[in-house]
Design a protein around this motif. Structure first.
Motif, PDB file in Angstrom:
ATOM      1  N   GLU A  28      44.180  77.482 -20.489  1.00  0.00           N
ATOM      2  CA  GLU A  28      44.483  78.828 -20.002  1.00  0.00           C
ATOM      3  C   GLU A  28      43.458  79.825 -20.541  1.00  0.00           C
ATOM      4  OE1 GLU A  28      46.517  82.085 -18.159  1.00  0.00           O
ATOM      5  OE2 GLU A  28      46.159  79.962 -17.748  1.00  0.00           O
ATOM      6  N   TYR A  29      43.058  79.636 -21.785  1.00  0.00           N
ATOM      7  CA  TYR A  29      41.992  80.486 -22.316  1.00  0.00           C
ATOM      8  C   TYR A  29      40.726  80.311 -21.485  1.00  0.00           C
ATOM      9  CZ  TYR A  29      38.422  82.572 -25.158  1.00  0.00           C
ATOM     10  OH  TYR A  29      37.380  83.355 -25.565  1.00  0.00           O
ATOM     11  N   ALA A  30      40.350  79.065 -21.206  1.00  0.00           N
ATOM     12  CA  ALA A  30      39.137  78.796 -20.431  1.00  0.00           C
ATOM     13  C   ALA A  30      39.224  79.413 -19.045  1.00  0.00           C
ATOM     14  CB  ALA A  30      38.909  77.285 -20.335  1.00  0.00           C
ATOM     15  N   ARG A  31      40.399  79.364 -18.440  1.00  0.00           N
ATOM     16  CA  ARG A  31      40.577  79.924 -17.093  1.00  0.00           C
ATOM     17  C   ARG A  31      40.317  81.431 -17.088  1.00  0.00           C
ATOM     18  NH1 ARG A  31      44.265  82.524 -13.915  1.00  0.00           N
ATOM     19  NH2 ARG A  31      45.687  82.839 -15.681  1.00  0.00           N
ATOM     20  N   LEU A  32      40.932  82.130 -18.028  1.00  0.00           N
ATOM     21  CA  LEU A  32      40.767  83.581 -18.079  1.00  0.00           C
ATOM     22  C   LEU A  32      39.342  83.967 -18.466  1.00  0.00           C
ATOM     23  CD1 LEU A  32      44.165  84.611 -19.703  1.00  0.00           C
ATOM     24  CD2 LEU A  32      43.395  85.140 -17.387  1.00  0.00           C
ATOM     25  N   ALA A  33      38.757  83.244 -19.414  1.00  0.00           N
ATOM     26  CA  ALA A  33      37.390  83.551 -19.817  1.00  0.00           C
ATOM     27  C   ALA A  33      36.417  83.317 -18.669  1.00  0.00           C
ATOM     28  CB  ALA A  33      37.003  82.700 -21.024  1.00  0.00           C
ATOM     29  N   ASN A  34      36.650  82.262 -17.897  1.00  0.00           N
ATOM     30  CA  ASN A  34      35.783  81.986 -16.752  1.00  0.00           C
ATOM     31  C   ASN A  34      35.902  83.087 -15.696  1.00  0.00           C
ATOM     32  OD1 ASN A  34      33.868  80.288 -15.453  1.00  0.00           O
ATOM     33  ND2 ASN A  34      35.479  79.453 -14.153  1.00  0.00           N
ATOM     34  N   GLN A  35      37.086  83.645 -15.541  1.00  0.00           N
ATOM     35  CA  GLN A  35      37.262  84.767 -14.620  1.00  0.00           C
ATOM     36  C   GLN A  35      36.547  86.016 -15.127  1.00  0.00           C
ATOM     37  OE1 GLN A  35      41.441  85.353 -13.881  1.00  0.00           O
ATOM     38  NE2 GLN A  35      41.607  83.566 -12.542  1.00  0.00           N
ATOM     39  N   VAL A  36      36.568  86.220 -16.430  1.00  0.00           N
ATOM     40  CA  VAL A  36      35.865  87.368 -17.002  1.00  0.00           C
ATOM     41  C   VAL A  36      34.362  87.244 -16.748  1.00  0.00           C
ATOM     42  CG1 VAL A  36      35.235  88.511 -19.176  1.00  0.00           C
ATOM     43  CG2 VAL A  36      37.620  87.915 -18.726  1.00  0.00           C
ATOM     44  N   ASN A 149      30.480  87.245 -37.840  1.00  0.00           N
ATOM     45  CA  ASN A 149      29.463  86.803 -36.896  1.00  0.00           C
ATOM     46  C   ASN A 149      29.852  85.451 -36.306  1.00  0.00           C
ATOM     47  OD1 ASN A 149      27.163  86.779 -35.414  1.00  0.00           O
ATOM     48  ND2 ASN A 149      25.766  86.471 -37.123  1.00  0.00           N
ATOM     49  N   MET A 150      31.079  85.380 -35.821  1.00  0.00           N
ATOM     50  CA  MET A 150      31.567  84.157 -35.180  1.00  0.00           C
ATOM     51  C   MET A 150      31.539  84.352 -33.672  1.00  0.00           C
ATOM     52  SD  MET A 150      35.068  82.041 -35.766  1.00  0.00           S
ATOM     53  CE  MET A 150      34.293  81.089 -37.060  1.00  0.00           C
ATOM     54  N   SER A 151      31.053  83.338 -32.954  1.00  0.00           N
ATOM     55  CA  SER A 151      30.934  83.422 -31.506  1.00  0.00           C
ATOM     56  C   SER A 151      31.836  82.393 -30.843  1.00  0.00           C
ATOM     57  CB  SER A 151      29.483  83.176 -31.072  1.00  0.00           C
ATOM     58  OG  SER A 151      28.633  84.174 -31.585  1.00  0.00           O
ATOM     59  N   LEU A 152      32.816  82.883 -30.097  1.00  0.00           N
ATOM     60  CA  LEU A 152      33.680  82.031 -29.280  1.00  0.00           C
ATOM     61  C   LEU A 152      33.050  81.989 -27.890  1.00  0.00           C
ATOM     62  CD1 LEU A 152      36.192  80.404 -28.667  1.00  0.00           C
ATOM     63  CD2 LEU A 152      37.508  82.542 -28.575  1.00  0.00           C
ATOM     64  N   ARG A 153      32.563  80.828 -27.509  1.00  0.00           N
ATOM     65  CA  ARG A 153      31.736  80.706 -26.307  1.00  0.00           C
ATOM     66  C   ARG A 153      32.438  79.901 -25.216  1.00  0.00           C
ATOM     67  NH1 ARG A 153      25.757  77.915 -26.109  1.00  0.00           N
ATOM     68  NH2 ARG A 153      25.075  79.989 -26.766  1.00  0.00           N
ATOM     69  N   THR A 154      32.550  80.515 -24.043  1.00  0.00           N
ATOM     70  CA  THR A 154      32.983  79.815 -22.838  1.00  0.00           C
ATOM     71  C   THR A 154      31.752  79.636 -21.955  1.00  0.00           C
ATOM     72  OG1 THR A 154      35.168  80.824 -22.954  1.00  0.00           O
ATOM     73  CG2 THR A 154      34.522  79.848 -20.848  1.00  0.00           C
ATOM     74  N   VAL A 155      31.462  78.392 -21.578  1.00  0.00           N
ATOM     75  CA  VAL A 155      30.270  78.084 -20.809  1.00  0.00           C
ATOM     76  C   VAL A 155      30.651  77.589 -19.418  1.00  0.00           C
ATOM     77  CG1 VAL A 155      28.066  76.867 -20.771  1.00  0.00           C
ATOM     78  CG2 VAL A 155      29.194  77.326 -22.960  1.00  0.00           C
ATOM     79  N   ARG A 156      30.033  78.167 -18.422  1.00  0.00           N
ATOM     80  CA  ARG A 156      30.162  77.677 -17.052  1.00  0.00           C
ATOM     81  C   ARG A 156      28.858  76.968 -16.691  1.00  0.00           C
ATOM     82  NH1 ARG A 156      30.609  82.068 -12.428  1.00  0.00           N
ATOM     83  NH2 ARG A 156      32.682  82.376 -13.348  1.00  0.00           N
ATOM     84  N   TYR A 157      28.938  75.661 -16.545  1.00  0.00           N
ATOM     85  CA  TYR A 157      27.787  74.883 -16.100  1.00  0.00           C
ATOM     86  C   TYR A 157      27.810  74.884 -14.572  1.00  0.00           C
ATOM     87  CZ  TYR A 157      27.384  73.329 -20.920  1.00  0.00           C
ATOM     88  OH  TYR A 157      27.231  73.300 -22.294  1.00  0.00           O
ATOM     89  N   ASP A 275      41.006  72.123 -12.088  1.00  0.00           N
ATOM     90  CA  ASP A 275      40.915  72.919 -10.856  1.00  0.00           C
ATOM     91  C   ASP A 275      41.343  74.362 -11.084  1.00  0.00           C
ATOM     92  OD1 ASP A 275      39.851  70.969  -9.262  1.00  0.00           O
ATOM     93  OD2 ASP A 275      41.748  70.348  -8.358  1.00  0.00           O
ATOM     94  N   GLN A 276      42.327  74.558 -11.951  1.00  0.00           N
ATOM     95  CA  GLN A 276      42.764  75.927 -12.245  1.00  0.00           C
ATOM     96  C   GLN A 276      41.669  76.696 -12.983  1.00  0.00           C
ATOM     97  OE1 GLN A 276      46.618  75.848 -14.266  1.00  0.00           O
ATOM     98  NE2 GLN A 276      47.051  73.879 -13.313  1.00  0.00           N
ATOM     99  N   VAL A 277      40.994  76.019 -13.899  1.00  0.00           N
ATOM    100  CA  VAL A 277      39.961  76.677 -14.697  1.00  0.00           C
ATOM    101  C   VAL A 277      38.741  77.010 -13.846  1.00  0.00           C
ATOM    102  CG1 VAL A 277      38.371  76.411 -16.644  1.00  0.00           C
ATOM    103  CG2 VAL A 277      40.721  75.579 -16.840  1.00  0.00           C
ATOM    104  N   THR A 278      38.302  76.054 -13.035  1.00  0.00           N
ATOM    105  CA  THR A 278      37.073  76.232 -12.254  1.00  0.00           C
ATOM    106  C   THR A 278      37.331  76.868 -10.894  1.00  0.00           C
ATOM    107  OG1 THR A 278      37.219  74.047 -11.207  1.00  0.00           O
ATOM    108  CG2 THR A 278      36.097  74.185 -13.350  1.00  0.00           C
ATOM    109  N   GLU A 279      38.600  77.053 -10.537  1.00  0.00           N
ATOM    110  CA  GLU A 279      38.982  77.595  -9.229  1.00  0.00           C
ATOM    111  C   GLU A 279      38.430  76.741  -8.089  1.00  0.00           C
ATOM    112  OE1 GLU A 279      37.623  81.702  -9.647  1.00  0.00           O
ATOM    113  OE2 GLU A 279      39.680  82.288 -10.176  1.00  0.00           O
ATOM    114  N   GLY A 280      38.447  75.406  -8.327  1.00  0.00           N
ATOM    115  CA  GLY A 280      38.069  74.463  -7.277  1.00  0.00           C
ATOM    116  C   GLY A 280      36.586  74.373  -6.987  1.00  0.00           C
ATOM    117  N   THR A 281      35.751  74.922  -7.850  1.00  0.00           N
ATOM    118  CA  THR A 281      34.303  74.856  -7.633  1.00  0.00           C
ATOM    119  C   THR A 281      33.744  73.539  -8.183  1.00  0.00           C
ATOM    120  OG1 THR A 281      33.760  75.876  -9.761  1.00  0.00           O
ATOM    121  CG2 THR A 281      34.200  77.353  -7.890  1.00  0.00           C
ATOM    122  N   ASN A 282      32.442  73.375  -8.055  1.00  0.00           N
ATOM    123  CA  ASN A 282      31.761  72.215  -8.626  1.00  0.00           C
ATOM    124  C   ASN A 282      31.247  72.488 -10.035  1.00  0.00           C
ATOM    125  OD1 ASN A 282      31.866  70.149  -6.561  1.00  0.00           O
ATOM    126  ND2 ASN A 282      30.567  71.500  -5.329  1.00  0.00           N
TER     127      ASN A 282
END
Length: 326
Positions: A28-36, A149-157, A275-282
């Protein structure tokens, strides 16, 4: 427990540690971060509100740590975009853009981001205690959040699921910071790692070093997640820490050299929430966190970030001219 951590870091390059949030929460965190990431790409005002300056341009290490916010890789050709947040991101964003003017998805994100950071702090503190580095907790999680100086990173490949099987899609490297946790990935079976010894990490770029790195790459092991656990590993900055922060018995533990390769369909493990996190993309989405000593330590020069040469050692075969023969 300490023996297991040390054995895992020494033998594989990573170990498995407890984390209070289960896969559904982390997804759920990944889903919201990916939307941001999406709304920041579309809206420059949002993108600017997310861009937190950790260190000023005049501070040591500023060129390496840069800013939190939306970014793209600097020293590799990976096709990705990421969001970095930290303990100061929420307040900084509100100072740039009042909360009432922020879109709903961003307001929802801040709550889960704060909750995730709190658990990350607890998790790191438990591991550092077992590794004889309790003082390091104070250096990273200092009282003033502005200096953390901590970085919480969400990556979209981007378009990763279209990559060719066997292709190296995440170039081999060790992380810049002191220690990392790999929290979630929509598609597992992509990342392989191995112990990266201090003496190899700190060596000059020579034919012998490149040969050693090639040998290391020949022995990469699959980094698969485990239920209710997250992967913890050391970065290239660990060996730069002084004895006042890390017990000398553990200061020479290896970092984790890791790279990503597109697996076959049979070898890939897809999260039930993908699918929820990526919204059905590749796309493929991952969440990791990097710990660095606080900004004050870097300003004072007591800690200096690792070099690109340490983090991304070259391994390709050298041509004769590289040996000075031509």
């Amino acid at each position: 427990m300490a023996e297991n951590y040390i054995d895992g870091l020494s033998e594989r390059g990573w170990t498995y540690v407890d984390f209070r949030f289960d896969e559904a929460d982390r997804a759920e965190y990944a889903r919201l971060a990916n939307q941001v990431i999406s709304i920041a790409e579309e809206d420059g005002v949002i993108r600017g509100a997310l861009s937190v300056p950790v260190l000023s341009k005049n501070d040591p290490g500023a060129e390496r740590n840069g800013r939190m916010g939306i970014g793209r890789p600097r020293n590799s050709s990976d096709n990705r975009i990421y969001l970095h947040t930290g303990f100061q991101s929420r307040n900084y964003a509100h100072s740039r853009l009042p909360e009432r003017q922020q879109p709903k998805r961003l307001r929802e994100f801040w709550d889960i981001n704060s909750t995730m950071l709190d658990e990350i702090e607890r998790s790191y503190n438990r591991v550092f205690s077992e590794l004889g580095a309790s003082a390091l907790s104070e250096a990273i999680f200092c009282d003033d959040p502005k200096h953390r100086n901590m970085s919480l990173r969400t990556v979209r490949y981007i378009g990763a699921l279209k990559d060719k099987v066997g292709e190296e899609v995440v170039s081999g490297h060790a992380d810049l910071g002191v220690a990392s946790e790999h929290l979630y990935e929509t598609h597992s079976g992509w990342i392989k790692g191995a112990p990266y010894p201090t003496e190899l990490m700190c060596a000059e770029d020579t034919p012998e070093r490149r040969a050693a790195v090639r040998d290391l790459r020949d022995h990469l092991m699959l980094m698969q997640p485990r239920p209710s656990k997250v992967m913890f590993f050391l970065g290239a900055g660990w060996n730069a820490l002084g004895s006042e922060l890390v017990d000398k018995n553990f200061s020479n533990l290896p970092a984790c050299y890791h790279a990503g390769f597109r697996p076959s369909e049979a070898d890939e493990v897809v999260s039930e929430y993908a699918d929820q996190v990526t919204e059905g993309t590749n796309d493929r989405v991952t969440v990791v966190v990097f710990a660095h000593p606080n900004a004050e330590l870097q300003r004072s020069g007591e800690y200096k970030p690792a070099s690109v040469n340490s983090c991304r050692p070259k391994h390709e075969l050298m041509v004769p001219s590289d040996f000075g023969m031509l």
